[in-house]
Design a protein around this motif. Sequence first.
Motif, PDB file in Angstrom:
ATOM      1  N   TYR A 113      -3.520  -6.240  -9.341  1.00 43.26           N
ATOM      2  CA  TYR A 113      -2.151  -6.489  -8.855  1.00 43.26           C
ATOM      3  C   TYR A 113      -1.108  -5.616  -9.568  1.00 43.26           C
ATOM      4  CZ  TYR A 113      -4.398 -10.424  -6.610  1.00 43.26           C
ATOM      5  OH  TYR A 113      -5.239 -11.183  -5.850  1.00 43.26           O
ATOM      6  N   ILE A 114      -1.550  -4.386  -9.943  1.00 39.02           N
ATOM      7  CA  ILE A 114      -0.609  -3.448 -10.577  1.00 39.02           C
ATOM      8  C   ILE A 114       0.599  -3.162  -9.666  1.00 39.02           C
ATOM      9  CG2 ILE A 114      -0.323  -1.127 -11.561  1.00 39.02           C
ATOM     10  CD1 ILE A 114      -2.162  -2.763 -13.285  1.00 39.02           C
ATOM     11  N   PRO A 115       0.395  -2.958  -8.364  1.00 38.14           N
ATOM     12  CA  PRO A 115       1.577  -2.662  -7.519  1.00 38.14           C
ATOM     13  C   PRO A 115       2.644  -3.759  -7.571  1.00 38.14           C
ATOM     14  CG  PRO A 115      -0.430  -2.091  -6.342  1.00 38.14           C
ATOM     15  CD  PRO A 115      -0.863  -2.821  -7.585  1.00 38.14           C
ATOM     16  N   SER A 116       2.223  -5.015  -7.767  1.00 37.94           N
ATOM     17  CA  SER A 116       3.213  -6.095  -7.776  1.00 37.94           C
ATOM     18  C   SER A 116       4.117  -6.032  -8.999  1.00 37.94           C
ATOM     19  CB  SER A 116       2.533  -7.469  -7.693  1.00 37.94           C
ATOM     20  OG  SER A 116       1.999  -7.835  -8.951  1.00 37.94           O
ATOM     21  N   ILE A 117       3.742  -5.216  -9.996  1.00 40.31           N
ATOM     22  CA  ILE A 117       4.648  -4.988 -11.138  1.00 40.31           C
ATOM     23  C   ILE A 117       5.918  -4.301 -10.643  1.00 40.31           C
ATOM     24  CG2 ILE A 117       4.936  -3.666 -13.288  1.00 40.31           C
ATOM     25  CD1 ILE A 117       1.845  -4.002 -13.637  1.00 40.31           C
ATOM     26  N   PHE A 118       5.750  -3.435  -9.666  1.00 42.23           N
ATOM     27  CA  PHE A 118       6.875  -2.646  -9.155  1.00 42.23           C
ATOM     28  C   PHE A 118       7.485  -3.244  -7.871  1.00 42.23           C
ATOM     29  CE2 PHE A 118       3.945  -0.018 -11.543  1.00 42.23           C
ATOM     30  CZ  PHE A 118       4.793   0.560 -12.474  1.00 42.23           C
ATOM     31  N   PHE A 119       6.701  -4.075  -7.215  1.00 45.41           N
ATOM     32  CA  PHE A 119       7.144  -4.718  -5.963  1.00 45.41           C
ATOM     33  C   PHE A 119       6.794  -6.201  -6.090  1.00 45.41           C
ATOM     34  CE2 PHE A 119       5.917  -5.320  -1.213  1.00 45.41           C
ATOM     35  CZ  PHE A 119       7.165  -5.789  -0.890  1.00 45.41           C
ATOM     36  N   VAL A 174      -1.783   5.949 -12.044  1.00 39.86           N
ATOM     37  CA  VAL A 174      -2.879   6.930 -12.197  1.00 39.86           C
ATOM     38  C   VAL A 174      -4.214   6.199 -12.075  1.00 39.86           C
ATOM     39  CG1 VAL A 174      -1.596   8.588 -13.617  1.00 39.86           C
ATOM     40  CG2 VAL A 174      -2.753   6.653 -14.712  1.00 39.86           C
ATOM     41  N   GLY A 175      -5.264   6.969 -11.889  1.00 39.47           N
ATOM     42  CA  GLY A 175      -6.597   6.380 -11.811  1.00 39.47           C
ATOM     43  C   GLY A 175      -6.904   5.847 -10.424  1.00 39.47           C
ATOM     44  N   ASP A 176      -7.898   4.997 -10.372  1.00 44.23           N
ATOM     45  CA  ASP A 176      -8.406   4.486  -9.097  1.00 44.23           C
ATOM     46  C   ASP A 176      -7.452   3.418  -8.550  1.00 44.23           C
ATOM     47  OD1 ASP A 176      -9.713   3.055  -7.069  1.00 44.23           O
ATOM     48  OD2 ASP A 176     -11.675   3.550  -7.909  1.00 44.23           O
ATOM     49  N   LEU A 177      -6.793   3.737  -7.437  1.00 40.75           N
ATOM     50  CA  LEU A 177      -5.766   2.846  -6.891  1.00 40.75           C
ATOM     51  C   LEU A 177      -6.358   1.522  -6.404  1.00 40.75           C
ATOM     52  CD1 LEU A 177      -2.753   3.077  -6.702  1.00 40.75           C
ATOM     53  CD2 LEU A 177      -2.989   4.154  -4.462  1.00 40.75           C
ATOM     54  N   ALA A 178      -7.585   1.590  -5.873  1.00 43.76           N
ATOM     55  CA  ALA A 178      -8.227   0.363  -5.391  1.00 43.76           C
ATOM     56  C   ALA A 178      -8.459  -0.604  -6.559  1.00 43.76           C
ATOM     57  CB  ALA A 178      -9.545   0.695  -4.693  1.00 43.76           C
ATOM     58  N   LEU A 201       3.728   5.694  -5.555  1.00 45.97           N
ATOM     59  CA  LEU A 201       3.818   5.750  -7.015  1.00 45.97           C
ATOM     60  C   LEU A 201       2.656   6.564  -7.581  1.00 45.97           C
ATOM     61  CD1 LEU A 201       4.903   2.059  -7.809  1.00 45.97           C
ATOM     62  CD2 LEU A 201       6.333   4.126  -7.879  1.00 45.97           C
ATOM     63  N   HIS A 202       1.525   6.486  -6.920  1.00 48.67           N
ATOM     64  CA  HIS A 202       0.359   7.267  -7.334  1.00 48.67           C
ATOM     65  C   HIS A 202       0.625   8.746  -7.102  1.00 48.67           C
ATOM     66  CE1 HIS A 202      -3.920   8.459  -7.612  1.00 48.67           C
ATOM     67  NE2 HIS A 202      -4.020   7.378  -8.391  1.00 48.67           N
ATOM     68  N   ASP A 203       1.194   9.067  -5.949  1.00 48.42           N
ATOM     69  CA  ASP A 203       1.509  10.463  -5.625  1.00 48.42           C
ATOM     70  C   ASP A 203       2.493  11.049  -6.644  1.00 48.42           C
ATOM     71  OD1 ASP A 203      -0.106  10.175  -3.436  1.00 48.42           O
ATOM     72  OD2 ASP A 203       1.543   9.997  -1.982  1.00 48.42           O
ATOM     73  N   LEU A 204       3.417  10.205  -7.136  1.00 44.63           N
ATOM     74  CA  LEU A 204       4.406  10.689  -8.110  1.00 44.63           C
ATOM     75  C   LEU A 204       3.836  10.748  -9.528  1.00 44.63           C
ATOM     76  CD1 LEU A 204       7.692   8.813  -7.060  1.00 44.63           C
ATOM     77  CD2 LEU A 204       6.913  11.087  -6.387  1.00 44.63           C
ATOM     78  N   ASN A 254       0.822  -1.219   0.000  1.00 42.00           N
ATOM     79  CA  ASN A 254       0.000   0.000   0.000  1.00 42.00           C
ATOM     80  C   ASN A 254       0.852   1.264   0.000  1.00 42.00           C
ATOM     81  OD1 ASN A 254      -2.355  -1.452  -0.056  1.00 42.00           O
ATOM     82  ND2 ASN A 254      -2.597  -1.469   2.177  1.00 42.00           N
ATOM     83  N   VAL A 255       1.910   1.250   0.799  1.00 43.00           N
ATOM     84  CA  VAL A 255       2.778   2.443   0.864  1.00 43.00           C
ATOM     85  C   VAL A 255       3.416   2.681  -0.506  1.00 43.00           C
ATOM     86  CG1 VAL A 255       4.942   3.348   1.822  1.00 43.00           C
ATOM     87  CG2 VAL A 255       3.247   2.254   3.336  1.00 43.00           C
ATOM     88  N   ILE A 256       3.890   1.604  -1.119  1.00 39.49           N
ATOM     89  CA  ILE A 256       4.544   1.751  -2.428  1.00 39.49           C
ATOM     90  C   ILE A 256       3.536   2.188  -3.490  1.00 39.49           C
ATOM     91  CG2 ILE A 256       5.712   0.445  -4.273  1.00 39.49           C
ATOM     92  CD1 ILE A 256       6.948  -1.224  -1.823  1.00 39.49           C
TER      93      ILE A 256
END
Lengths: 445, 445
Positions: B320-326, B310-314, B303-306, B297-299
């Motif tokens: 599983y978009i965050p797992s692309i980066f983590f 983009v778009g709806d984070l939920a 990434l959304h803040d930067l 969630n923090v990551i």
Amino acid sequence: MVYTGETKHIFKGNRERLCDAYTKGGFIYHQGGESTTRYNTDVDVVFRQEAMFMYLTGVTEPDFHLVLDVAKKELTLLMPRLPAEYAVWMGHIDTPEEVRERFGADRVIYVDEEAEFLAGLTGEIHSFVEYPEVKNVVFDAALKTAIVECRVLKSEDEMILIQSACDGTSKAFRETMKMVKAGMVEYQADATLNYHAYMEGLRFHSFPAITGAGPSASTLHYTANNKVIKPGQMMLIDGGFEDKCYAADITRTFPVDGKFTERQKALYNIVLKANIECIEMIRPGLHWKDIHDHATNVIAQGLHDLGILVGDLAEAKKLYIPSIFFPHGLGHLMGLEVHDVGGFIEGVPRLTAPGEANLRLQRELTERMVVTVEPGCYFVNETINPALADPEKSKYINEKVLREYQAEVGGIRLEDDILVTNDGHYVITTVPKTVEDVEKLIGSQ
Amino acid sequence: MVYTGETKHIFKGNRERLCDAYTKGGFIYHQGGESTTRYNTDVDVVFRQEAMFMYLTGVTEPDFHLVLDVAKKELTLLMPRLPAEYAVWMGHIDTPEEVRERFGADRVIYVDEEAEFLAGLTGEIHSFVEYPEVKNVVFDAALKTAIVECRVLKSEDEMILIQSACDGTSKAFRETMKMVKAGMVEYQADATLNYHAYMEGLRFHSFPAITGAGPSASTLHYTANNKVIKPGQMMLIDGGFEDKCYAADITRTFPVDGKFTERQKALYNIVLKANIECIEMIRPGLHWKDIHDHATNVIAQGLHDLGILVGDLAEAKKLYIPSIFFPHGLGHLMGLEVHDVGGFIEGVPRLTAPGEANLRLQRELTERMVVTVEPGCYFVNETINPALADPEKSKYINEKVLREYQAEVGGIRLEDDILVTNDGHYVITTVPKTVEDVEKLIGSQ
């Protein structure tokens, strides 16, 4: 510094020499080293290729096989098929075409295509290692002899890598000799040696280094390396590092305070004389045992001059008294293994006398051999005490004088790596070794 | 610095806890690691003991076996019988009595006496590994579970060694971060790290270190380490060293020029926030997945803040978009293996979702566990490009912004080692990690 130039031609040359030497034709099959982990955990063991596979391919990655067409001198590499998802963890996975280009192979297929590929070959497939589980492949002792004899003679191209291994190792020795001081632990000399070699790009040692101070230096293969170095001690470092699996192997022994005592200097100069004179003798046609015998004589005479050995030296030699102080062979062939293949000729009986039995090289020197020259003189209680307890032998030894020297010296060995040239030799390693040069080097920091 | 104090009581404590936990009684049998050489040459592989054998004995030499009398808590060590002449090459060979004293065993016999010894025992002999070739020994899965669960909880005595491994590794990191500069080759960071650890007496790495600069840092298990480090790049170093086989495991990522760029700093602070907040959460009773989810969630939020996400984070999380980066788990248990045993409870199904499937720890935290906390954020083309090519996923990613960050950052990971205490946690590792502290450290030389 590690050699960063093109290397394909080095290994291509190796293949060509083998194909020329192996008159039976057909195909040659061999498997490279496998990837391994520490005790079935997920901790990888850093991969170091097996020497024969390296010799024929230059492939530094695990789980490859090779097929060599002897008549056409064509190399087929068989590579492992890795799951695409490995790329996230391991980076880009090379395609067969990329692998072919990288190693200069003629064809690259996957290992899982091997059975079909081998079945399709017309001609005998030989190996120099037994592969009972691989169909169609037949072990041939003549092939083993052929590749061993190829490896004994180093090509000019191979010498590039042996030279860079020796250069990097020599530099690591010079730096380490400057750094080692009383108060350090012996393993810190190993740490320093490894560091400077790896900074030069030489990641793999040829063998685990021996870094022993004082009495530790009398244990020939000392690897505990856990004693605190004391003022006044001499430090023996025997180490070497590899460039693309080609080894270097150097030994130096030096006073950790930067200044030899009189007794240390006297013993050191005996070993140095043996080292220098044996190197000077090296030329094609000379039998290695003759050079070893010279080292034995120099050391024996030196110990006699110092009064450690007494009485008739010729008689003492008949009892192999010198081998108490010089219990190992003068050196060995060096190449893709630090103790390289080819030291013994098939069918020629091995030497058995004390000292000589440990000779790793029992043949005549030939142009393009690379050998180490490493005479030594040690006060090993495990060999001295039995001799002193034997009245036949003890009369040739002055124990009082011996113990005086033993108090200041555990053991001294001086080792360099030498190429046999057409009319003599070339010294590949470059670490100071005269008393003056060593004291100057150590004093230089 | 390596721990040089008495260690017998550490391994005695381990044995006692296993004997208390294993209610079937009888005897426990296990074989330690064997001495090996490189490809059947005479080059020794430096011996590192197998974890289970180390846990129960503290023996750091090869070719030992053990028999543990569960009721009496008595240890019998079986040692290899070496020929007397080895002493010349290897130094003094310990007698069984010396071995008994050294390791605090109750009895020491030779391995060649094993069959007779086992046959003479009254009671069942169990093992946690299958030994089909050893008569009278029966594999017991319950014993395996018992020893794994013992190893999961680190005693205060074991923590002495984990602390010294972490201290030495932390020091090596601080020294290496000061030394690494643009123009060096990545492996020189590995060389420097190894050097400082070994100088502290930590000879063995917990795993081969990852030292990747710039894009190299996006390969999670990058070990090629052969690229020249460029100005402006960030360097990721993931390494660890062992004291008596007890591991440390640290990751730091830092700008090689000593100064973060704005984009580097922004991404770094996201990973740092995840690292700090996840460590803060650690206490007994919390499930590891909950802490992992917090890191995700923090990551994701960062990434959304930067503007990279983009778009709806939920909605993005459902894909599983965050797992692309983590793409990896938050951490793992650590002990006698860097990825220690006990991460999964027998019978509980494993997690399977992207990111979560790679969790090496899927259970509740308990007092005396040691875990690593290692959130990361990477620009891995192998995971990014497929997502960008997928219209369902690409709408949550701003490729332009992503590529701007990717140009300055390959990947960032920050890893510390943590002991779970009765009411929270204790951070064992000590390497600067705030932007300010990192810049100060690197600028300090």
